[in-house]
Design an enzyme around this catalytic site. Structure first.
Site, PDB file in Angstrom:
ATOM      1  N   ALA A  24       0.774  -1.037   0.032  1.00 15.05           N
ATOM      2  CA  ALA A  24       0.042  -0.132   0.162  1.00 15.05           C
ATOM      3  C   ALA A  24       0.926   1.414   0.062  1.00 15.05           C
ATOM      4  O   ALA A  24       0.629   2.163  -0.810  1.00 15.05           O
ATOM      5  CB  ALA A  24      -0.857   0.010   1.271  1.00 15.05           C
ATOM      6  N   ASP A  83      10.034  -6.280  -3.753  1.00 15.54           N
ATOM      7  CA  ASP A  83       9.128  -6.873  -2.911  1.00 15.54           C
ATOM      8  C   ASP A  83       8.845  -8.532  -3.542  1.00 15.54           C
ATOM      9  O   ASP A  83       8.765  -8.663  -4.689  1.00 15.54           O
ATOM     10  CB  ASP A  83       7.584  -6.315  -3.038  1.00 15.54           C
ATOM     11  N   ASN A 121       6.509  -4.869   8.440  1.00 17.01           N
ATOM     12  CA  ASN A 121       6.997  -5.514   9.750  1.00 17.01           C
ATOM     13  C   ASN A 121       8.296  -5.035  10.292  1.00 17.01           C
ATOM     14  O   ASN A 121       8.863  -4.393   9.452  1.00 17.01           O
ATOM     15  CB  ASN A 121       7.148  -6.949   9.577  1.00 17.01           C
ATOM     16  N   CYS A 140      -2.441 -19.464  32.214  1.00 14.65           N
ATOM     17  CA  CYS A 140      -3.527 -20.111  33.123  1.00 14.65           C
ATOM     18  C   CYS A 140      -5.064 -19.518  32.613  1.00 14.65           C
ATOM     19  O   CYS A 140      -6.026 -20.023  32.777  1.00 14.65           O
ATOM     20  CB  CYS A 140      -3.312 -19.928  34.474  1.00 14.65           C
TER      21      CYS A 140
END
Length: 1018
Positions: A443, A469, A542, A597
């Protein structure tokens, strides 16, 4: 008439979630549906008009109609990316409509026929936008729209200055002011019989509320009247407390309860453009320029007067007479029209006039992105609108080391005239000769490449644009990666994007790669490549990849343009060699993980059950199948497994999937799924309640099931319950996929199998250990991974496995999680699995869309934010190309289009460190040739007064003060390149021209000091 005339009685609009998935998470499905009912008219298709049209079409309104009968000029090619040289002389709207229509198959794009002499023609539209129209024409159109309930926007860019204006009528409803998820939390106490009752939350999490928020309550015991009450207004008292008004007569709080923020509609009133001119309301876009909005308000009015008086002519670039004429009109406006007169800043107004003929792609991107989001707000009522004026400028982008004059800024009849009018011909040449590396073609990358093509970056001499890319185009990319079309799906992004921008500017010199930028491709992106660059643009999604590129930029001393988006939020950062900190100098806090937990036994939020279901998907349909395949193909699989931390668990799963539960028919898969239902939603809950009955108390006398612990209930299987059957159907499909069995959708098959099954009754066992807190869970995990497994049991397990030779050719099909394939049952299983567990614990369930968002960890994205952010980045690029511009002229930015909000700050200077009174920053290094290790040690001792105590290259220790003398003497005599090769047992790659050595050193006083790394050049 009221033109809020969207047909509220028509059925919900069908939204293609595959296309709009990331946008849905940015603005919501309800907002998408409202947008899909709005017809938008865009008047004016120069740069900012086409940018706005592109973003609105991508977003998915009902229809877009264009109107711009003016013939295209060569200067339009500076920013109008859907015009080519062949279109010069044609109507802008007719030349652009076909390309805009390709952006979104769901949005019809047409040209308004005839003319606008009859304004009643506007009645068919819910939103009208004037892009680049003269002020008197905007006022005329807005007078009609304001009187007839049509939302109106105006936008214009002039060189490095821009305006935006919104009028959404006298009574506009905002359904959600900021788009943030409503906060909720658990209650520990509520004061009773108080005029201003205080709610105290559990001290695990801050409540996150603000003064003026509204909340409602559920699950309170003792103050039952508060449950599902009318929303109560909040006053924040502290991070864990807030007041809610009178609690008299509501009883006494006993325990439990959840508060949830309620977002109530907000109404806003707008003035017309004509009525607001004298008394404008401004959104301040840069608090360092607090006085600029009022000045630019006068400047744009004066410019409109100048253009009207001169029959459409704009001021000649850098012409003093024209600038003085605009200045005089600005002074007259400020004195006679403004309710609060201002002292006109003559220098600023003349600067504005000098470049008013300019048309810049970055400014069109900024304003086209911002105002397109305002169009979406007008359509949907989602987020706070601009009230009412935005004036934005980037005058600091003007070059200081290039002279500007009327002759150098004169129009030349070229596609770059819009930029030359602002920056001059000499600076334009600098732009065209720039070498830029764009890392990523998603984008942000698509928007960057479009802007660079319009600017002429890399179009002359040694100038060049490189883009890489490794990804291919997917359907979900099409909603915001605007260079791609449906027929490009599955093609490589970098190649396709490069082809698209070559059409926009055939002069662009661009080379594509399909490699990930990382250590493994340093032979591709080698030293010579990096050294040849002028600037690097990150367009990555990222953090790790960003950090790698950042390290490369620091190493080669190259400026880096960094940016990112998250829904309506975006940020930019400019990294300047030897001046600023780098991208890696600061980092976001790590994501908060869910305690083990909580996931296993005590969920209290839907996020907990979705993560549990996501983990279960991996544990049922991927990991066991992979283990089976490894057992069948790797001769030493058992031996390696026994050396691991979960040997028994792995071998048991192999035996189960190969022997105990291996299905031969699809009916067996249905039976397996039914038994799994019983295991997870009945048996495990019975065991948990056996260990901790609902009335059990802790050692302190407090109820065990209190606070964040919600007492569960068994979910008894019911074949008539759709949720129960969803679990069985999707689990059976996935299990059948593992074994290559053909599934069925015949409901009668399921009914027959399920009705014939006898499900064993479960009896809870004594002595089963269940961890009740994170410490116990971690200790149990450590004990399990570190304990010796019973040898006899392991031997029996191994002996029970069929020899791989008896299963030649047999393999399972692991399920690799894929969120975007709606036919693969992955999200459907996780949704059913999560919602059943939520039902166990009386947690509100989530729909498929919300589950997909959380389980798939989808990052919200929308084209409007991306366009704006890339525009801001390119404004910083102008500054980078100006020689030695001071750091004070650069800006890091943060925007939130939902509010809307702009924030800018000066980049943070690189922190300075010191050794022996010598200052250095992260940009500094010691450079030495490929000499011996001994020579390096001597050089540092004599020249730098530093005693090197340790030296390493990567993970290889080359030298340390505690090494044996013989080894040290051997290495001291070797060239440093040979020492590295010897110690690492790896040859230095042929493409490498240098090595980095990290050192620990002592200064003259014997103190350990931090010093720069050593760069050894070959």
């Amino acid at each position: 008439m009221n033109n809020d005339n969207m047909d509220v009685d028509q059925p919900d609009q069908q939204i293609d979630e595959g296309l709009y998935s990331r946008q849905i998470y940015a603005i919501g499905l309800d907002a998408m549906r409202k947008m899909a009912l709005s017809n938008v008219l865009i008047l004016g298709l120069k740069g900012v008009g086409v940018e706005l049209a592109k973003n609105v079409i991508l977003a998915g309104v009902k229809s877009v109609t264009l109107y711009d009968p003016e013939p295209a000029q060569p200067a339009d090619l500076s920013s109008q990316f859907y015009l080519t040289e062949a279109d010069i002389g044609q109507r802008r709207d007719l030349a652009s409509v076909a390309k805009l229509a390709e952006l979104n198959q769901y949005v019809p794009v047409t040209v308004l026929d005839g003319d606008l002499s009859d304004l009643a023609r506007l009645a068919q539209f819910q939103v009208v936008v004037c892009a680049g129209l003269p002020l008197h024409k905007c006022i005329e159109i807005n007078n009609y729209t304001h009187a007839n309930g049509i939302k109106f926007l105006a936008v214009d860019t002039r060189g490095l200055a821009a305006l935006g204006f919104c009028d959404f009528g006298a009574d506009f409803e905002i359904i959600d002011t900021n788009g943030e998820q409503p906060v909720q939390g658990m209650i520990a106490a509520i004061s009773a019989d108080a005029k201003d009752g205080v709610v105290t939350c559990l001290d695990e999490t801050r409540h996150g509320l603000e003064d003026g928020d509204f909340v409602t309550f559920t699950e309170i015991q003792g103050m039952d009247k508060l449950n599902d009450c009318e929303p109560r207004k909040v006053k924040v008292l502290g991070p864990y407390t807030f007041s809610i008004g009178d609690t008299s007569g509501l009883g006494t709080y006993v325990r439990g309860g959840i508060f949830k923020q309620v977002k109530l509609p907000v109404r806003m009133s707008f003035k017309s453009l004509a009525a607001s001119l004298a008394d404008p309301e401004f959104l301040v876009s840069d608090f360092a320029k607090f006085d600029h909005p009022a000045q630019l308000h006068a400047a744009f009015y004066a410019l409109s007067e100048f253009i009207t008086e001169n029959n459409g002519r704009v001021p000649t670039p850098r012409n003093e007479d024209d600038a003085n004429a605009v200045l005089a009109k600005a002074k007259a406006f400020a004195a006679s029209t403004l309710k609060d007169p201002i002292d006109i800043n003559e220098k600023l107004i003349k600067q504005f006039a000098y470049q008013a003929a300019g048309d810049l792609s970055p400014m069109a991107a900024v304003m086209g992105g911002f105002m397109a989001q305002e169009v979406l707000k007008a359509c949907s009522g989602k987020f706070s609108p601009l009230k009412q004026y935005l004036y934005f400028d980037s005058f600091e982008s003007l070059p200081q080391s290039y002279s500007l004059s009327q002759s150098k800024c004169a129009m030349r009849g070229t596609r770059y005239d819009g930029q030359i009018a602002v920056f001059g011909s000499d600076f334009q040449k600098r732009v065209q000769e720039t070498r830029n590396f764009v890392v990523g073609a998603g984008a942000i990358g698509c928007e960057m490449l479009k802007n660079y093509a319009m600017m002429g970056l890399g179009t002359q001499g040694d100038g060049h644009v490189f883009v890489t890319d490794m990804d291919s185009i997917e359907k979900s990319n099409l909603n915001r990666q605007f260079l791609f079309r449906p027929w490009d799906v599955s093609k490589l992004k970098s190649d396709t994007a490069a082809g698209a921008v070559r059409v926009m500017n055939p002069e662009l010199q661009i080379t594509t790669f399909t490699d990930r930028v990382g250590q493994e491709t340093e032979h591709v992106f080698n030293d010579s490549f990096w050294q040849s660059l002028d600037v690097v643009t990150n367009a990555l999604d990222n953090v790790e990849a960003r950090k790698y590129v950042d390290r490369r930029c620091v190493f080669f001393c190259k400026p880096l343009l960094e940016s990112g988006t998250l829904g309506t939020k975006g940020n930019t950062q400019v990294v300047l060699p030897h001046k600023t900190e780098s991208y890696s100098s600061s980092q976001d806090p790590p994501e908060k993980s869910i305690p083990i937990c909580t996931l296993k036994n005590f969920p209290n939020q839907i996020e907990h059950t979705i993560q549990w279901a996501r983990d279960l998907f991996e544990g049922l349909f991927r990991q066991p199948a992979e283990n089976v395949n490894l057992y069948l193909t790797q001769a030493n699989f058992v031996e390696q497994t026994l050396r691991g931390n979960s040997a028994r668990e792995t071998l048991v799963s192999v035996k189960e999937y190969l022997v105990d539960a291996r299905p031969k028919t699809y009916e067996a898969c249905i039976q397996w799924a039914r038994l799994k239902f019983e295991e997870y939603y009945v048996n495990s809950i019975k065991q948990l309640l056996h260990n901790f009955p609902k009335d059990s108390v802790t050692s302190t006398g407090q109820l065990f099931w209190s606070g964040p612990k919600r007492a569960p209930d068994v979910v008894a299987f019911d074949r008539t319950n759709p949720l129960h059957m969803d679990f069985v159907v999707h689990a059976a499909h996935l299990y059948a996929f593992n074994y290559g069995l053909k599934p069925t959708t015949d409901a009668s098959v399921y009914a027959k199998v399920l009705d014939a099954m006898v499900v064993p009754e479960f009896v809870p066992k004594d002595g089963v250990k269940i961890q009740v807190n994170e410490q116990e869970a971690q200790a149990a995990a450590a004990n399990a991974s570190g304990s010796a497994t019973d040898g006899d049991e392991i031997d029996q397990l191994v002996a029970s496995l069929p020899p791989p030779s008896t299963l030649a050719g047999f393999r399972l099909n692991p399920c690799e999680f894929e969120k975007d394939d709606d036919s693969n049952h992955h999200i459907d299983f996780i949704t059913a699995c999560s919602n059943l567990r939520a039902t166990n614990y009386n947690i509100a369930v989530a729909d498929r869309t919300q589950t997909k968002f959380i389980a798939g960890k989808i990052i919200p994205a929308i084209a409007t934010t991306t366009a704006l952010i890339t525009g801001l980045v390119c404004l910083e690029l102008y500054k980078l190309l100006d020689n030695n511009k001071p750091i004070e002229q650069f800006k890091n930015g943060f925007v939130n289009l939902a509010l809307p909000f702009f924030g800018f700050s000066e980049p943070i200077a690189a922190p300075k460190l010191k050794y022996n009174d010598k200052e250095f920053t992260l940009w500094d290094r010691f450079e030495v040739p490929n000499v011996t290790l001994g020579e390096i040690l001597d050089l540092f001792a004599t020249k730098h007064k530093l005693n090197i105590t340790m030296m390493s290259s990567g993970v290889s220790m080359l030298y340390s003060f505690f090494m044996p003398k013989k080894k040290v003497d051997e290495r001291k005599a070797m060239k440093i390149k040979d020492v590295v090769a010897s110690v690492s047992k790896k040859e230095i790659p042929k493409h490498a021209k240098s090595l980095v050595l990290e050192v620990c050193a002592e200064d003259e006083s014997g103190e350990d000091v931090e010093v720069p790394y050593i760069l050894v050049r070959f």
